[in-house]
Structures are given as C-alpha cells and as structure tokens.
Design an enzyme around this catalytic site. Structure first.
Site, PDB file in Angstrom:
ATOM      1  N   GLY A  67      40.386  36.637  85.175  1.00  0.00           N
ATOM      2  CA  GLY A  67      41.591  36.544  85.984  1.00  0.00           C
ATOM      3  C   GLY A  67      42.903  37.083  85.447  1.00  0.00           C
ATOM      4  N   GLY A  74      43.742  40.131  84.464  1.00  0.00           N
ATOM      5  CA  GLY A  74      43.924  41.583  84.587  1.00  0.00           C
ATOM      6  C   GLY A  74      45.051  41.974  85.535  1.00  0.00           C
ATOM      7  CB  CYS A 130      42.396  40.753  88.056  1.00  0.00           C
ATOM      8  SG  CYS A 130      41.516  39.244  88.273  1.00  0.00           S
TER       9      CYS A 130
HETATM   10  P1  5GP Z   1      44.498  44.867  82.325  1.00  0.00           P
HETATM   11  O1  5GP Z   1      44.471  45.431  80.932  1.00  0.00           O
HETATM   12  O2  5GP Z   1      44.762  45.942  83.345  1.00  0.00           O
HETATM   13  O3  5GP Z   1      45.420  43.705  82.458  1.00  0.00           O
HETATM   14  O4  5GP Z   1      43.051  44.280  82.603  1.00  0.00           O
HETATM   15  C1  5GP Z   1      41.898  45.071  82.559  1.00  0.00           C
HETATM   16  C2  5GP Z   1      40.690  44.218  82.889  1.00  0.00           C
HETATM   17  O5  5GP Z   1      40.788  43.678  84.211  1.00  0.00           O
HETATM   18  C3  5GP Z   1      39.363  44.948  82.921  1.00  0.00           C
HETATM   19  O6  5GP Z   1      38.854  45.246  81.661  1.00  0.00           O
HETATM   20  C4  5GP Z   1      38.488  43.981  83.707  1.00  0.00           C
HETATM   21  O7  5GP Z   1      37.987  42.934  82.901  1.00  0.00           O
HETATM   22  C5  5GP Z   1      39.475  43.373  84.680  1.00  0.00           C
HETATM   23  N1  5GP Z   1      39.317  43.958  86.019  1.00  0.00           N
HETATM   24  C6  5GP Z   1      39.234  45.263  86.344  1.00  0.00           C
HETATM   25  N2  5GP Z   1      39.106  45.424  87.673  1.00  0.00           N
HETATM   26  C7  5GP Z   1      39.076  44.185  88.203  1.00  0.00           C
HETATM   27  C8  5GP Z   1      38.934  43.687  89.526  1.00  0.00           C
HETATM   28  O8  5GP Z   1      38.851  44.421  90.510  1.00  0.00           O
HETATM   29  N3  5GP Z   1      38.911  42.338  89.671  1.00  0.00           N
HETATM   30  C9  5GP Z   1      39.011  41.503  88.598  1.00  0.00           C
HETATM   31  N4  5GP Z   1      38.928  40.202  88.812  1.00  0.00           N
HETATM   32  N5  5GP Z   1      39.185  41.939  87.332  1.00  0.00           N
HETATM   33  C10 5GP Z   1      39.202  43.258  87.142  1.00  0.00           C
END
Ligand code: 5GP
EC number: 1.7.1.7
Length: 346
Positions: free
Chosen positions: A181, A183, A186
């Site tokens: 959660g 991300g 996300c």
């Molecule tokens: P960020 O670095 O952008 O904060 O987070 C990246 C991470 O978000 C990814 O490695 C993956 O675990 C998560 N993530 C990527 N796409 C999605 C999505 O569509 N839904 C959710 N719940 N998590 C995602």
C-alpha cells in the site's frame, strides 16, 4: 475483531537524529554492500537500490543505465521470451548480477519463466511478485520455484509482517519484498483498507528476516532521497524505487507534450492502464488498485541516481556511518510532527 494499539510509523513520522562523526567528507562513505543469500547460497555485491518491476520503470534500458552504478533492476514481467533473448544476446558481461526476471504465480508465468531460464542459464535472480503475498498458492509457488531452481536467488513478496517473512524464507525465498500500500501509484489502501505504514513494516520484517539469515527489500513509498535513507536506517537491506525512477529516458512509458512541457506516463501495475495493455482490461470481479499519472520528464536517469546516492552519503556522514552497512546501527529515529519547510514549494 481485535485492535493493536501500538502506533505504526511511516517515513513522514520520523527523522534521523544526527550523531558525532569523524567522517570528513561524503566521499569517504561506501555505499556497496555484500550479501550471502540464505537458500541459494549465492553472493552479491553492489549498491542495494532496485528499480521496481513496473513497465514504466524496470525496463532493459533502465537496467543498462543503473548497472553502470552497480544498481539493480527488477525487470518487469511483460517482456516476451524473444525480447529477453535479444536483450541478453547484446547486453555486456555482468548484467546477470544486476537484473531479476519477474514472474507472477500463474501456470503461464511459470512456463515463460522456465523458457527464458532454459535459454539464458546465466540469469541469476527471480522475482516472484504478487500484490498479496499472504496466499497459500503463493507460498506453494515459491516452494516449487525453489525446487526447480536450487541455485537461483529468489525474491518473493509482497508482505508486511514478520511471520510471513519467516514463512517465505523457510519456503525457499532468499530476499523478501516488503510493502503493501505505500506505493506512489498504489490505491490498495483506498480500495481495500488494507496496509501497513512502511517504516514499521521495514523494522518488523527486517528483524524477522535477519533472525533467520535472510534479507528484505523495502518496496514503495520513497518520495525523496531522505526516505531512502530512512528505509536503510530502519533495517532494509535493499530499497526498491518506482516513482523516483519514473519519468526518465530509460523508464519506458509514453512521452507526452502539453503546452510545451514534457511528461511521461507512469502507472501502477494493477491500474486499468496496465491491465488494458497486458491482459485486455480489468476483469469484472476485481477493481483496479493503481493510478495512472503523468510525471514531469526528467531526462537521463543518471542525474536522479546521483542525487539519491549523494543524499544517502550525506545521511551517513550525519550519523558517522562510513559504510552503508553501519547506517542502521547508527540510526536513532525521532518521532516528529513536521518535515521540510514548504514555504517556497509550488
Ligand atoms: P513507489 O516507489 O512508486 O512509491 O512504489 C513502487 C511500488 O509500488 C512497486 O514496486 C510495487 O510494489 C507497488 N505498485 C506498483 N504498481 C502498483 C499498483 O498498481 N497497485 C499497487 N497496490 N501497488 C503497486
């Protein structure tokens, strides 16, 4: 129903307390780490930052650029066998130490994984990635993958609690991906109400993993180099980045121009955009759990990488850690009710 009352923290809830230090310069800080993995017994050395296995981040082009800095890329799972073969036939020696092939847990995923691995025996890292790492099916898939590939380094996730970290390590995984959660694209917490503040997830999962001799990746929620430093300070062995590495030449995703300004498309792997692109739409029984956004275009990824590495080196000098490995031992978090002064932010 039960309530746990001890408060769980995210990056925004803490800062790192400075400590007396004998380091004179950031240049003295060594960001390399070396790990021996629990089940595969393989060893790895590099800067333990990972590009996320998203098709607007973890591309072959990103891997080539990040490898120059000994940084790792979890390649997204939507490349075909032919694309893998083509890439590996041209990539420089040593790339296998800085990339993982990603897979879901379906029968088709397992088949494709077997095909790519049988044709490219030097690939070392497998990233088994599902949104919800709590299912029995996922644990079985990890066990089967370990049985099939005893020497490969297996990354498995995502989970956020110590008992599941232990279960996955005992089922054959080497490195556990932690985060539900946090991300940037996300929406799981909004759509489901499920999640765990990332800093506490790291602290608790690192404790469980290190107790067994395994490693964890903090996955998601880092928006600044300071957050990356906090993740390492909390005990993450690796930190995975999505949004911070999106928007670059190497990131994949469409380049969009609006009123003379450039943007790149960035979307969650469970977003409607990703599902339309890769599986022909959002299935009726599920909701999309990801956003689609346009992020400002930022040119080559190298500048961002230098900014991140410079930030972490500086954190290390503030707490007197000559090596990244020492950062967690030298970290004292303070609970805070403020972060940066935003008066001149747009
Ligand atoms: P960020 O670095 O952008 O904060 O987070 C990246 C991470 O978000 C990814 O490695 C993956 O675990 C998560 N993530 C990527 N796409 C999605 C999505 O569509 N839904 C959710 N719940 N998590 C995602």
């Amino acid at each position: 129903m039960r309530i746990e009352y001890d408060i769980k923290l995210g990056f925004k809830d803490v800062m790192i307390r400075p400590k007396r230090s004998t380091l004179k310069s950031r240049a003295q800080v060594n960001l390399d780490r070396e790990f021996k993995f629990l089940n595969s017994k393989a060893t790895w050395r590099g800067v333990p930052i990972m590009a996320a296995n998203m098709d607007t981040v973890g591309t072959f082009e990103m891997a080539m650029a990040l490898m120059e800095h000994c940084i790792f890329t979890a390649i997204h799972k939507h490349y075909s066998v032919a694309e893998w073969n083509h890439f590996l036939s041209k990539a420089p020696k040593g790339i296998e130490n800085f990339i993982a092939i990603s897979t879901g847990t379906g029968a088709k995923d397992a088949e494709k994984l077997a095909e790519v691995l049988s044709q490219n025996k030097n690939l070392k890292f497998i990233c088994i990635d599902v949104a919800n790492g709590y299912s029995e099916h996922f644990v079985n898939f990890v066990q089967n993958t370990r049985n099939l590939y005893p020497d490969k380094v297996i990354i498995a996730g995502n989970v956020v609690t110590g008992e599941m970290v232990e279960e996955l390590l005992l089922s054959g995984a080497d490195i556990i991906k932690v985060g539900i959660g946090p991300g940037s694209v996300c929406t799981t917490r909004v759509k489901t109400g499920v999640g765990y503040p990332q800093l506490s997830a790291i602290i608790e999962c690192a404790d469980a993993a290190h107790g067994l001799g395994g490693q964890i990746i903090s996955d998601g929620g880092c928006a600044t180099p300071g957050d990356v430093a906090k993740a390492f300070g909390a005990g993450a062995d690796f930190v995975m980045l999505g949004g911070m590495l999106a928007g670059h030449d190497e990131s994949g995703g469409e380049l969009i121009e609006k009123n003379g300004e450039k943007f790149k498309q960035f979307y969650g792997m469970s977003s409607a955009t990703a599902m339309e692109k890769h599986v022909g739409g959002v299935a009726e029984y599920r909701a999309s759990e990801g956003k689609t956004v346009e992020v400002p275009y930022r040119g080559k990824v190298i500048q961002t990488v230098q900014d991140i590495l410079g930030g972490i080196r500086s954190t290390c000098t503030y707490v007197g850690a000559q090596r990244l490995k020492e950062l967690t031992k030298r970290t004292t978090f303070i609970r805070v009710a403020e972060q940066e002064n935003r008066i001149y932010n747009k």
